[in-house]
Design a protein around this motif. Sequence first.
Motif, PDB file in Angstrom:
ATOM      1  N   LYS A  34    -121.197  19.306  53.709  1.00  0.00           N
ATOM      2  CA  LYS A  34    -120.740  18.207  52.849  1.00  0.00           C
ATOM      3  C   LYS A  34    -121.759  17.070  52.762  1.00  0.00           C
ATOM      4  O   LYS A  34    -121.814  16.358  51.777  1.00  0.00           O
ATOM      5  CB  LYS A  34    -119.379  17.684  53.305  1.00  0.00           C
ATOM      6  CG  LYS A  34    -119.417  16.812  54.521  1.00  0.00           C
ATOM      7  CD  LYS A  34    -118.064  16.158  54.771  1.00  0.00           C
ATOM      8  CE  LYS A  34    -118.067  15.506  56.132  1.00  0.00           C
ATOM      9  NZ  LYS A  34    -116.797  14.911  56.504  1.00  0.00           N
ATOM     10  N   GLY A  75    -115.885  18.021  64.492  1.00  0.00           N
ATOM     11  CA  GLY A  75    -114.777  17.059  64.472  1.00  0.00           C
ATOM     12  C   GLY A  75    -113.826  17.234  63.304  1.00  0.00           C
ATOM     13  O   GLY A  75    -112.681  16.804  63.357  1.00  0.00           O
ATOM     14  N   HIS A  76    -114.294  17.866  62.217  1.00  0.00           N
ATOM     15  CA  HIS A  76    -113.450  18.050  61.040  1.00  0.00           C
ATOM     16  C   HIS A  76    -112.801  19.434  60.962  1.00  0.00           C
ATOM     17  O   HIS A  76    -112.275  19.814  59.919  1.00  0.00           O
ATOM     18  CB  HIS A  76    -114.245  17.770  59.760  1.00  0.00           C
ATOM     19  CG  HIS A  76    -114.426  16.293  59.504  1.00  0.00           C
ATOM     20  ND1 HIS A  76    -115.234  15.515  60.305  1.00  0.00           N
ATOM     21  CD2 HIS A  76    -113.898  15.462  58.587  1.00  0.00           C
ATOM     22  CE1 HIS A  76    -115.193  14.260  59.854  1.00  0.00           C
ATOM     23  NE2 HIS A  76    -114.393  14.198  58.825  1.00  0.00           N
ATOM     24  N   SER A 104    -110.038  20.527  62.203  1.00  0.00           N
ATOM     25  CA  SER A 104    -108.601  20.466  61.894  1.00  0.00           C
ATOM     26  C   SER A 104    -108.366  20.208  60.414  1.00  0.00           C
ATOM     27  O   SER A 104    -107.376  20.675  59.843  1.00  0.00           O
ATOM     28  CB  SER A 104    -107.922  19.358  62.702  1.00  0.00           C
ATOM     29  OG  SER A 104    -108.027  19.622  64.074  1.00  0.00           O
ATOM     30  N   VAL A 105    -109.278  19.439  59.787  1.00  0.00           N
ATOM     31  CA  VAL A 105    -109.147  19.146  58.356  1.00  0.00           C
ATOM     32  C   VAL A 105    -109.229  20.446  57.562  1.00  0.00           C
ATOM     33  O   VAL A 105    -108.431  20.700  56.655  1.00  0.00           O
ATOM     34  CB  VAL A 105    -110.240  18.146  57.902  1.00  0.00           C
ATOM     35  CG1 VAL A 105    -110.174  17.902  56.408  1.00  0.00           C
ATOM     36  CG2 VAL A 105    -110.116  16.832  58.677  1.00  0.00           C
ATOM     37  N   ASN A 150    -106.141  22.676  58.312  1.00  0.00           N
ATOM     38  CA  ASN A 150    -104.967  22.241  57.561  1.00  0.00           C
ATOM     39  C   ASN A 150    -104.988  22.757  56.125  1.00  0.00           C
ATOM     40  O   ASN A 150    -103.944  23.055  55.546  1.00  0.00           O
ATOM     41  CB  ASN A 150    -104.855  20.706  57.582  1.00  0.00           C
ATOM     42  CG  ASN A 150    -104.476  20.181  58.965  1.00  0.00           C
ATOM     43  OD1 ASN A 150    -103.936  20.923  59.793  1.00  0.00           O
ATOM     44  ND2 ASN A 150    -104.775  18.925  59.234  1.00  0.00           N
ATOM     45  N   TYR A 175    -111.602   9.291  63.155  1.00  0.00           N
ATOM     46  CA  TYR A 175    -112.701   9.962  62.448  1.00  0.00           C
ATOM     47  C   TYR A 175    -113.746   8.932  62.005  1.00  0.00           C
ATOM     48  O   TYR A 175    -114.503   9.175  61.076  1.00  0.00           O
ATOM     49  CB  TYR A 175    -112.152  10.702  61.223  1.00  0.00           C
ATOM     50  CG  TYR A 175    -111.361  11.965  61.561  1.00  0.00           C
ATOM     51  CD1 TYR A 175    -111.963  13.217  61.517  1.00  0.00           C
ATOM     52  CD2 TYR A 175    -110.024  11.907  61.926  1.00  0.00           C
ATOM     53  CE1 TYR A 175    -111.250  14.372  61.812  1.00  0.00           C
ATOM     54  CE2 TYR A 175    -109.300  13.052  62.224  1.00  0.00           C
ATOM     55  CZ  TYR A 175    -109.921  14.285  62.159  1.00  0.00           C
ATOM     56  OH  TYR A 175    -109.214  15.426  62.460  1.00  0.00           O
ATOM     57  N   THR A 176    -113.770   7.779  62.659  1.00  0.00           N
ATOM     58  CA  THR A 176    -114.587   6.661  62.154  1.00  0.00           C
ATOM     59  C   THR A 176    -116.059   6.691  62.563  1.00  0.00           C
ATOM     60  O   THR A 176    -116.823   5.858  62.106  1.00  0.00           O
ATOM     61  CB  THR A 176    -114.012   5.316  62.610  1.00  0.00           C
ATOM     62  OG1 THR A 176    -113.946   5.339  64.038  1.00  0.00           O
ATOM     63  CG2 THR A 176    -112.642   5.081  62.027  1.00  0.00           C
TER      64      THR A 176
END
Lengths: 91, 417
Positions: free
Chosen positions: B66, B240-241, B243-244, B247, B305-306
């Motif tokens: 991304k 870290g993403h 789970s995104v 989902n 997620y910052t």
Amino acid sequence: MFLINCPYCGERDQQEFKAGGEAHIERPKQPTELSDDEWAEYLFMRKNIKGVQFERWNHAHGCRKWFNMVRDTSNDEIKAIYKMGEKPPAQ
Amino acid sequence: MRNKYSVFSLIKNALSYHENWQRAWKDPAPKKEYDAVIVGGGGHGLATAYYLAKKHNMNNIAVVEKGWIGGGNTGRNTTIIRSNYLWDASAGLYDHALKIWEGLSQELNYNVMFSQRGVMNLAHNLQDVRDLKRRTHANRLNGIDAVYLSTEEVKKFCPIINTSPDIRYPVLGGTLQRRAGTARHDAVAWGYARGADAMGVDIIQNCEVKGIKRNGDSVEGIETTKGFIKTKKIGVVAAGHSSVIANMAGLRLPLESKPLQALVSEPVKPIIDTVVMSNAVHAYVSQSDKGELVIGAGTDDYVSYTQKGSHQIVEGTLNAILELYPIFSRMRMLRQWGGIVDICPDASPILSKTSIKGLYFNCGWGTGGFKATPGSGDLFAHTIANDEPHKLNAAFNLNRFVSGDLVDEHGAAAVAH
């Protein structure tokens, strides 16, 4: 790092609090009848949402009470805080 | 044809003022269909693509990222590489990676600056001493080099450590893995990208995954910001993403994503020629080739997620660093940053098939994934190509959270998670 408005003590530094993970995970009513998959779901699986998430927090270095928080995990903005047992606000 | 990097190519390009170097990888538009798509262009994802092409002859594949490759946790970690894990499954996994690291620069024809300067773990209380001795024995039974050091030996190996008995957390001993060390993290991503690209892998940057298309229990492709890509196999390596992405596919994972911070100081002359880690006081330090002290701090305890993290975490780490290394008291810190780490309940990774056919996850590396990059890529490529895990990653399946057969490195590993 942010400020948290404890429903019992008012606004305090986030350092005073302990995050307790995802909120509203219901303890199984009949633990003996749970399958392994259902146990895994209850114990381990988490939504881990990027966005608005419902969480439990504890004012560990203050009143030591638990409460719920609605927080946007993409920018740490707190949307709402409500006491244990209260209905979560509609999103 | 990919030009080889060598002293001759360096001289040749110097003559043309370094203006004619060949691009290390192309910038292709996505094709309509691939045999497999890797989601996430970090070290692990690029290594997966590299080994899929190299060892499993899967060349019609793509890596979608991304942002830009190596811009996530690959570029945010403290570059420590070691394999001194307690449990057999972890020892097998991490030492497999360490063995690949030892020949990686030659294999990739790209200098990843792997430096076996040793990693020393300190003990500060009697329980630490017992745990570290136990781990040393476990490591040696698994064929991993490890020695236990007395306080005097710690001082001899790294003279700037304050081993005085009257500090708050005195150094009672330590362990040393000499084969461990550091590598240049960006070079790992770039080297694998260059290698994969040379074998026909499409590396597609600025291409965010927006959805996963399923047909019943199998995958059909991914929706991205650059359009729909059809594929039967999707390997998700999104750190870290994770789970995104999970989902999007309607899959549940046992992960929580939290910010982990690191910081570097101003560059100074060589002062610390190894990596020193302390679990109890949570302070890691090494020195980069530029001369900066590279310091790892801890995670925040809440999901975020910052990519920022809390100030008091850094403060706590620096307190510990200053007590252990009084010589650093007037160092100034240059940069601080955070990365989002996906942590499993047992602090071990997931390299696994899922309940959805053709969907594979490589995640849960938590605070310590960089060290495993080559091994993770190799084993995940094996898992995707054969639709079966390799014996080294069989224990790291998603089903362990159902069966209860956890690989509990939480507290057993050489560092706190």
